[in-house]
Design an enzyme around this catalytic site. Structure first.
Site, PDB file in Angstrom:
ATOM      1  N   ASP A 121      11.543  -8.183  23.258  1.00 35.74           N
ATOM      2  CA  ASP A 121      12.876  -7.654  22.991  1.00 35.74           C
ATOM      3  C   ASP A 121      13.632  -7.393  24.290  1.00 35.74           C
ATOM      4  OD1 ASP A 121      14.795  -6.484  21.030  1.00 35.74           O
ATOM      5  OD2 ASP A 121      14.391  -4.646  22.141  1.00 35.74           O
ATOM      6  N   HIS A 157      17.705  -7.053  29.715  1.00 35.36           N
ATOM      7  CA  HIS A 157      17.875  -5.690  30.208  1.00 35.36           C
ATOM      8  C   HIS A 157      16.674  -5.187  31.001  1.00 35.36           C
ATOM      9  CE1 HIS A 157      21.524  -5.602  27.880  1.00 35.36           C
ATOM     10  NE2 HIS A 157      20.841  -6.050  26.842  1.00 35.36           N
ATOM     11  N   ASN A 174      20.826   2.500  30.801  1.00 32.52           N
ATOM     12  CA  ASN A 174      20.239   2.566  29.465  1.00 32.52           C
ATOM     13  C   ASN A 174      20.955   1.644  28.490  1.00 32.52           C
ATOM     14  OD1 ASN A 174      18.753   4.567  30.645  1.00 32.52           O
ATOM     15  ND2 ASN A 174      19.299   6.167  29.183  1.00 32.52           N
ATOM     16  N   LEU A 175      20.175   1.055  27.611  1.00 31.80           N
ATOM     17  CA  LEU A 175      20.711   0.308  26.482  1.00 31.80           C
ATOM     18  C   LEU A 175      21.078   1.336  25.413  1.00 31.80           C
ATOM     19  CD1 LEU A 175      21.182  -2.586  25.379  1.00 31.80           C
ATOM     20  CD2 LEU A 175      18.837  -2.520  24.504  1.00 31.80           C
ATOM     21  N   GLU A 225      14.308 -12.291  23.913  1.00 30.26           N
ATOM     22  CA  GLU A 225      15.651 -12.162  23.351  1.00 30.26           C
ATOM     23  C   GLU A 225      16.639 -11.877  24.473  1.00 30.26           C
ATOM     24  OE1 GLU A 225      18.434  -9.069  20.858  1.00 30.26           O
ATOM     25  OE2 GLU A 225      16.812  -8.482  22.217  1.00 30.26           O
ATOM     26  N   ASN A 237       0.848  -1.194   0.000  1.00 29.12           N
ATOM     27  CA  ASN A 237       0.000   0.000   0.000  1.00 29.12           C
ATOM     28  C   ASN A 237       0.883   1.243   0.000  1.00 29.12           C
ATOM     29  OD1 ASN A 237      -1.925   1.977   0.300  1.00 29.12           O
ATOM     30  ND2 ASN A 237      -2.464   1.434   2.417  1.00 29.12           N
ATOM     31  N   HIS A 257      12.143   0.000  26.595  1.00 29.63           N
ATOM     32  CA  HIS A 257      12.522   1.385  26.320  1.00 29.63           C
ATOM     33  C   HIS A 257      11.550   2.019  25.329  1.00 29.63           C
ATOM     34  CE1 HIS A 257      14.497  -1.141  23.213  1.00 29.63           C
ATOM     35  NE2 HIS A 257      14.038  -0.187  22.417  1.00 29.63           N
ATOM     36  N   TRP A 291      11.858   1.851  18.154  1.00 24.08           N
ATOM     37  CA  TRP A 291      11.872   3.183  18.768  1.00 24.08           C
ATOM     38  C   TRP A 291      10.431   3.627  19.014  1.00 24.08           C
ATOM     39  CZ3 TRP A 291      15.943   5.999  15.166  1.00 24.08           C
ATOM     40  CH2 TRP A 291      17.226   5.469  15.431  1.00 24.08           C
ATOM     41  N   ASP A 345      24.284  -4.520  10.792  1.00 27.97           N
ATOM     42  CA  ASP A 345      23.211  -3.541  10.633  1.00 27.97           C
ATOM     43  C   ASP A 345      23.729  -2.359   9.805  1.00 27.97           C
ATOM     44  OD1 ASP A 345      21.274  -1.601  11.004  1.00 27.97           O
ATOM     45  OD2 ASP A 345      21.547  -1.441  13.172  1.00 27.97           O
ATOM     46  N   ASN A 396       3.167   5.135   2.828  1.00 27.20           N
ATOM     47  CA  ASN A 396       4.615   5.309   2.960  1.00 27.20           C
ATOM     48  C   ASN A 396       4.956   6.668   3.568  1.00 27.20           C
ATOM     49  OD1 ASN A 396       5.023   2.836   1.796  1.00 27.20           O
ATOM     50  ND2 ASN A 396       5.454   3.632  -0.247  1.00 27.20           N
TER      51      ASN A 396
END
Length: 718
Positions: free
Chosen positions: A263, A267, A227-228, A291, A63, A174, A135, A405, A67
């Site tokens: 995720d 932590h 913090n990660l 994880e 779709n 987070h 995020w 990554d 975007n």
């Protein structure tokens, strides 16, 4: 009665079809399998499933109207730090054209579906976006670049119609990148509740986040309470945050998701996660795995402890590391692979629930220009026939490459159904539903040298034998092979795709044969079970009154008895009873770990051990003790009057070792624990050095836990 006869017919047909090399088992799962343990409706167990992990943004743009615009989007997908346009409609399109069904996968693990930040972030001159889904800003809204709530519901409905489960990634550790001193950086880690601002990272007067700096990963405590990287790290001991995430996950459960991948579980506090899992299992229980990144570490006691006590399974990094070392990097041999199988079976209480994989979005892809395709195909075959729940990373079937990554997160290159890797997956994945030895079975090494591994999976009378020769230039003479295969001839389930051969068994003794260079072969036998045999119990934890699902074979069609330890459950407390699945209500018994058994027609099943019964609803309490000085070698532990505190044990069920570096500093110690809600606790701390125990003096400490939320209790060492 008709349904039972239908299942018996299918079981016989599938067995004969496999032995004859028929294509019958490779029909879409929804078209063949009707047993409840293998059905798409079985959310408590993924033992009969193969998971396909997909980065939603990188799969298919179905779709274009949703975007992103501007600097966040690259229509060519050449800049892999930007959005590429993949969405839920793209997944729906591939579900409808049977790409996943033809591949044989029966569960899609998708990127975190929640609303992420819209801001772009410049790191070292490179523009970054939240295309990956990690995020978050609002866990109760969708990422609009993936689709609307209606689109997400359509994805679930479409997938279920094809016999495919939906697993969501979920990251309650987070929000997003933030800088304490610069509120203009990104979105300052702000959290929203269905559009209403809860709070940001700067001026966090309500204590929603940790403010302890970034983790250096030097200890478990350091990784939990710091913090990660630069991600705004939640304070799960905050009652508002606790309620927020218990409510948020229920929203997605109510939409019909079938599983959760959590995720960064390494932590977050074990105590909070156990409380969170308890709330999930009391609401709508689904298979959940976390994880806990291990890297190349062979094992980690904290990892094992989490898998056995948190109420969720884990991604099996020990499996991953061993497979990559043997098949990809040539740094180890088949003895190490077998050793990993044996050690994990000992360490993990429910090893068959751990999720196995050869690569994912946080590591180099398995395939590189230096890795022969056959090695990838063998690694896939091993993963699909080994214990655990296999997860295939998107594009693996297309030999997608990429180191690190973001190159390991490239756009899906094609949807070819003719690659050898696609063929291997499509032939082996259905075995998890047609042969319970693959889904539930034990593993035994039957023949081994540095390059050859022959192993047997066995469950009841069902058997699968797998032979792998990783040497691409030298064949192997296999002599003296002993198995559990009944007398008969067995064709390679792979049909020779990986140069495997057929074999003949005489009472389990296999005629000598040559396993070709680079060959992999799978031979299997199934038959109906006449005695009750438990393969899986899920969830692995619950309170009295919760319903759990028992999967296996040979339970029959007449209600029998389920035992939790010595407590018999009968009648209306057994809500359903079928030959391959039982649903039963947890009885009101003392909290603790129990062996679950089934008695059918006067015959007892095997024991399924380490099922955890909780005292009741759970809350998280932070236990703090001041002035507890220790000597070299001593650590501090906690125990108390409920199972969740160890029932006064100083052994493995005690809580700890406690922390003393971040939230509080030595000689003050602390630990977050999942404990019964609304319960008067009695507890004490003790010091431990090996087998030497030093108790607190005086009376037991007491504390009444809240009915919900979180709490902190602080005492002085006495």
């Amino acid at each position: 009665m008709f349904q039972m006869a239908k299942r018996a017919f299918l079981s016989t047909t599938l067995t004969l079809g496999l032995l004859a090399g028929s294509a019958l088992p490779f029909l879409p799962a929804s078209a063949v399998y009707a047993d409840p343990d293998t059905a798409v409706t079985n959310k408590q167990s993924f033992s009969t499933d193969v998971i396909y992990q997909v980065f939603t943004d990188r799969f298919l743009d179905g779709n274009p109207s949703n975007n992103p615009t501007g600097a966040a989007y690259d229509a060519t997908c050449s800049n892999l730090k930007l959005y590429c346009g993949g969405d839920w409609q793209g997944l729906i399109n591939k579900i409808n054209d049977n790409y996943f069904s033809d591949l044989g996968v029966t569960a899609l693990w998708i990127s975190q579906p929640v609303e992420n930040i819209f801001a772009t972030i410049n790191y070292s001159g490179v523009t970054n976006t939240a295309y990956h889904g990690y995020w978050a800003r609002d866990f109760k809204k969708t990422n609009p670049y993936f689709g609307t709530m209606a689109d997400f519901q359509n994805l679930i409905t479409t997938a279920h119609a094809k016999g495919i489960k939906i697993v969501i990634d979920f990251a309650p550790n987070h929000t997003s990148p933030a800088m304490e001193t610069d509120t203009s950086f990104a979105e300052n880690g702000r959290l929203y509740d269905n559009g209403t601002l809860v709070g940001g990272y700067t001026n966090d007067t309500n204590g929603y986040f940790h403010h302890n700096g970034g983790s250096d990963f030097s200890s478990l405590e350091n990784g939990i309470y710091k913090n990660l990287y630069d991600l705004a790290d939640f304070n799960h001991n905050n009652a508002t945050i606790d309620k927020y995430f218990k409510d948020a996950i229920k929203l997605w459960l109510d939409m019909g998701v079938d599983g959760i991948r959590v995720d960064a579980v390494k932590h977050m506090p074990l105590g909070w996660q156990k409380s969170w899992m308890s709330s999930i299992y009391a609401h709508k229980p689904v298979f959940t795995f976390g994880e806990w990144f291990l890297g190349s570490a062979a094992s980690d006691a904290d990892n094992t402890d989490f898998a056995n006590k948190s109420g969720m399974s884990l991604l099996d990094f020990r499996f991953n590391s061993a497979v990559r070392n043997v098949f990809r990097d040539n740094t180890s041999n088949m003895y190490a692979l077998d050793s990993m199988i044996n050690s994990t079976a000992t360490d993990y209480n429910q090893v068959n629930d751990q999720v196995t994989f050869i690569d994912n979005h946080d590591m180099d892809r398995f395939k590189t220009s230096a890795v022969n395709n056959r090695r990838l195909e063998q690694a896939l075959a091993f993963t699909l026939t080994s214990r655990g729940v296999p997860a295939i990373y998107y594009g693996t079937e297309q030999y997608l490459t990429g180191n690190g990554d973001p190159d390991n997160r490239a756009k899906m290159p094609s949807f070819s159904k003719s690659t050898t890797a696609f063929n291997v997956i499509s032939k082996l994945a259905p075995l998890r539903k047609s042969n319970p030895a693959i889904a539930y079975g034990s593993t035994q090494q039957r023949w081994i040298n540095n390059d050859v591994y022959v192993y047997e999976r066995k469950f009841g009378k069902s058997v699968a034998v797998v032979a792998v020769n990783r040497n691409l230039s030298t064949s192997a003479s296999i002599t003296g092979l002993s198995t559990s295969l009944p007398t008969g001839s067995y064709t390679d389930v792979l049909g020779g795709v990986l140069n495997g051969n057929n074999i003949t068994s005489t009472n389990g003794s296999i005629n000598n044969f040559t396993l070709a260079a680079g060959a992999t072969a799978v031979w299997q036998y199934t038959t109906a079970e006449t005695t009750p045999t438990i393969g899986h119990v899920g969830p692995v934890m619950g309170k009295p009154g919760n319903v759990v699902t028992i999967d296996g074979r040979g339970f029959g069609s007449t209600k029998g008895t389920v035992y939790f330890g010595t407590t018999a459950v009968t009648g209306a407390a057994i809500t359903s009873w079928e030959d391959t699945q039982i649903k039963v209500t947890i009885p009101s018994v003392a909290a603790g770990n129990y062996a679950v058994k089934v008695a059918a027609s006067g015959v007892n099943s095997n024991a399924y051990n380490n099922f955890t019964i909780l005292t009741g609803d759970q809350v998280t309490v932070r236990f703090v003790v001041n002035n507890a000085s220790t000597t070299l070698g001593q650590n501090l532990y906690l125990t108390g009057n409920v199972a969740e505190l160890g029932n006064w044990s100083t052994g493995s069920t005690a809580i700890g070792p406690a922390f003393n570096q971040v939230i509080h500093q030595y000689p003050t110690w602390y630990y977050d624990v999942s404990v019964p809600a609304g319960k008067q606790l009695e507890f004490k701390f003790f010091k431990k050095n090996g087998s030497t125990i030093t108790w607190e003096s005086g009376s037991n400490h007491t504390f009444t836990t809240p009915a919900s939320g979180t709490a902190t209790v602080t005492v002085n060492w006495q």
